[in-house]
Design a protein around this motif. Structure first.
Motif, short mmCIF file in Angstrom:
data_model
loop_
_atom_site.label_atom_id
_atom_site.label_comp_id
_atom_site.label_asym_id
_atom_site.label_seq_id
_atom_site.Cartn_x
_atom_site.Cartn_y
_atom_site.Cartn_z
N GLY A 6 0.79 -1.23 0.00
CA GLY A 6 0.00 0.00 0.00
C GLY A 6 0.82 1.27 0.00
O GLY A 6 0.26 2.38 -0.03
N ALA A 7 2.16 1.15 0.03
CA ALA A 7 3.03 2.34 0.04
C ALA A 7 3.43 2.71 -1.38
O ALA A 7 3.64 1.83 -2.23
N LYS A 8 3.54 3.99 -1.65
CA LYS A 8 4.02 4.46 -2.95
C LYS A 8 5.52 4.20 -3.03
O LYS A 8 6.25 4.42 -2.07
N GLN A 9 5.97 3.73 -4.19
CA GLN A 9 7.41 3.51 -4.34
C GLN A 9 8.13 4.85 -4.32
O GLN A 9 7.85 5.74 -5.11
N ASP A 10 9.05 4.99 -3.39
CA ASP A 10 9.75 6.26 -3.17
C ASP A 10 11.14 5.93 -2.64
O ASP A 10 11.32 5.71 -1.44
N LEU A 11 12.13 5.90 -3.53
CA LEU A 11 13.47 5.51 -3.12
C LEU A 11 14.12 6.53 -2.18
O LEU A 11 14.94 6.16 -1.34
N GLN A 12 13.75 7.79 -2.32
CA GLN A 12 14.30 8.79 -1.40
C GLN A 12 13.78 8.54 0.01
O GLN A 12 14.53 8.57 0.99
N ALA A 13 12.48 8.28 0.14
CA ALA A 13 11.91 7.99 1.45
C ALA A 13 12.50 6.71 2.02
O ALA A 13 12.81 6.62 3.22
N ALA A 14 12.69 5.72 1.16
CA ALA A 14 13.31 4.47 1.60
C ALA A 14 14.73 4.72 2.09
O ALA A 14 15.14 4.21 3.13
N SER A 15 15.48 5.53 1.35
CA SER A 15 16.86 5.85 1.73
C SER A 15 16.90 6.56 3.08
O SER A 15 17.73 6.23 3.94
N ASP A 16 16.02 7.53 3.28
CA ASP A 16 16.00 8.28 4.54
C ASP A 16 15.71 7.35 5.72
O ASP A 16 16.35 7.44 6.77
N THR A 17 14.74 6.44 5.53
CA THR A 17 14.39 5.51 6.60
C THR A 17 15.54 4.56 6.90
O THR A 17 15.90 4.33 8.07
N MET A 18 16.13 4.00 5.83
CA MET A 18 17.23 3.04 6.01
C MET A 18 18.45 3.70 6.65
O MET A 18 19.15 3.09 7.47
N ARG A 19 18.70 4.96 6.30
CA ARG A 19 19.87 5.66 6.86
C ARG A 19 19.72 5.80 8.38
O ARG A 19 20.69 5.59 9.13
N LYS A 20 18.53 6.16 8.83
CA LYS A 20 18.31 6.29 10.28
C LYS A 20 18.50 4.96 10.99
O LYS A 20 19.12 4.88 12.05
N LEU A 21 17.98 3.89 10.38
CA LEU A 21 18.09 2.57 11.00
C LEU A 21 19.52 2.05 10.98
O LEU A 21 19.95 1.37 11.90
N CYS A 22 20.24 2.37 9.91
CA CYS A 22 21.62 1.90 9.78
C CYS A 22 22.53 2.61 10.77
O CYS A 22 23.40 1.98 11.40
N SER A 23 22.34 3.91 10.91
CA SER A 23 23.27 4.70 11.73
C SER A 23 23.06 4.54 13.22
O SER A 23 24.00 4.67 14.01
N GLY A 24 21.83 4.23 13.63
CA GLY A 24 21.63 4.12 15.07
C GLY A 24 20.44 3.30 15.48
O GLY A 24 20.04 3.34 16.64
N GLY A 25 19.88 2.56 14.54
CA GLY A 25 18.66 1.83 14.84
C GLY A 25 18.85 0.36 15.09
O GLY A 25 17.88 -0.38 15.23
N GLY A 26 20.11 -0.09 15.12
CA GLY A 26 20.35 -1.50 15.39
C GLY A 26 19.81 -2.43 14.32
O GLY A 26 19.43 -3.57 14.62
N GLN A 27 19.79 -1.96 13.07
CA GLN A 27 19.26 -2.75 11.96
C GLN A 27 20.30 -2.83 10.84
O GLN A 27 20.22 -2.10 9.85
#
Length: 353
Positions: free
Chosen positions: A70-91
């Motif tokens: 149900g989410a619109k494909q948005d690589l920028q939004a995906a990148s922003d989310t993944m960056r937060k999780l990678c840098s300090g989200g334990g993912q």
């Protein structure tokens, strides 16, 4: 000693087309029954992310990356989310996806973020450090291709090759079969690691056990060319398994082995003509299998087999799910309907007049 060319697996570690989307796998983890016996509702995943559930955020990022759930494909939004999780989200898995986004991923419209080798390699390495095998594999590939900034000129350096081998080994140890294949190739070539066919055979067999046909085929090549000590019948079994998995070159080799064995048996008087016909019929089935896997050489060998041997069906019940027999001589119809067009056309063009 002469051996067949062993080539490293060249494709990165993407989502496999036949598997479920990664976002759905992430949702599977979220929708498992919790300790209280309840279940997570699909509709509250985004809200859970807002409330600080990093596993839910990973699922949301993947949905934006894939345009699923149900989410619109948005690589920028995906990148922003993944960056937060990678840098300090334990993912650490988020680091891997962030690397992929910056390594040329495009959306359904062919658009993506600018390719950035520094971002990609940095995040693949971070994913690997966090225990993600796909990150180790992709980082090793970038090293091998001279695409890690600052290390482009080290390609012939032994220390650089050792580093490539190190990350393929890490990928292999974490269950990434193509890492095992590539490490095996390096042990054949003696680049970055000692030349050791026996060790290469172990890595190829490991990849085979993980379901990669090239691993089975390469292990069979080592036996067939007497680079390791093993019964030749084991090579035939490995070529068979490789072909079943989808390694077209092994299908061709299996076909040639069957044809050669049939000819020799007739020459030696150890088989009847009927047995030889059955072996040749099986050979044709393996050539067709290679052709169906878009191998032009397989198509050429198949289309050159212009006789009624194709009428003989010697398959067992299991083989009927992946090995096809040709019921008629209508090769033109097969070319149009059943076989990969590009490979079949190449085969016909290349066929001697």
């Amino acid at each position: 000693m002469l051996w067949l060319p062993f080539r490293k697996a060249e494709c990165f570690a993407p989502m496999q087309p036949e598997s479920r989307p990664d976002s759905m796998k992430a949702l599977d983890e979220l929708t498992k029954p919790d300790g209280k016996g309840g279940k997570v509702n699909f509709a509250n995943i985004r809200q859970r992310c807002v409330e600080g559930d990093n596993a839910a955020c990973l699922a949301v990022g993947l949905m934006h990356m894939e345009g699923s759930g149900g989410a619109k494909q948005d690589l920028q939004a995906a990148s922003d989310t993944m960056r937060k999780l990678c840098s300090g989200g334990g993912q650490p898995k988020a680091c891997f996806y962030l690397g992929r986004i910056h390594d040329g991923m495009v959306d359904s419209n062919g658009r993506g973020l600018p390719r950035n080798a520094f971002e990609a390699s940095t995040h693949f390495k971070a994913a690997c450090d966090g225990g993600v095998g796909e990150g180790c594999f992709n980082f090793a590939q970038m090293l091998d291709q001279g695409r890690v900034p600052g290390q482009e000129k080290d390609q012939k350096n032994h220390k650089h090759q050792k580093r490539i081998a190190k990350f393929f080994r890490l990928a292999c140890e974490k269950g990434i079969a193509k890492g095992c294949v590539n490490l095996g190739v390096m042990h054949i070539d003696g680049t970055g690691v000692p030349a050791n066919p026996n060790l290469a055979f172990r890595f190829f067999r490991g990849a085979c056990d993980l379901g990669v046909g090239a691993g089975c085929g390469f292990a069979a090549d080592l036996i067939q060319q007497e680079m390791v000590q093993a019964d030749k019948s084991q090579a035939a079994e490995l070529y068979y398994e490789a072909c079943k998995i989808g390694h077209s070159k092994s299908c061709i080799t299996q076909g040639k082995l069957l044809s050669a064995a049939a000819a020799k048996a007739v020459e030696d008087g150890t088989a009847t003509g009927e047995h030889a016909l059955h072996a040749k019929a099986r050979a044709i089935m393996f050539y067709r299998r290679a052709c169906e896997l878009a191998d032009a050489k397989g198509c050429k060998l198949f289309f050159q087999s212009k006789d009624a041997l194709k009428m003989i069906d010697t398959r067992n019940d299991d083989e009927k799910s992946w090995l096809n027999v040709t019921p008629s001589m209508a090769q033109d119809d097969l070319l149009k309907k059943d076989l990969p067009n590009t490979a079949a056309k190449e085969a016909q063009t290349d066929e001697p007049k």
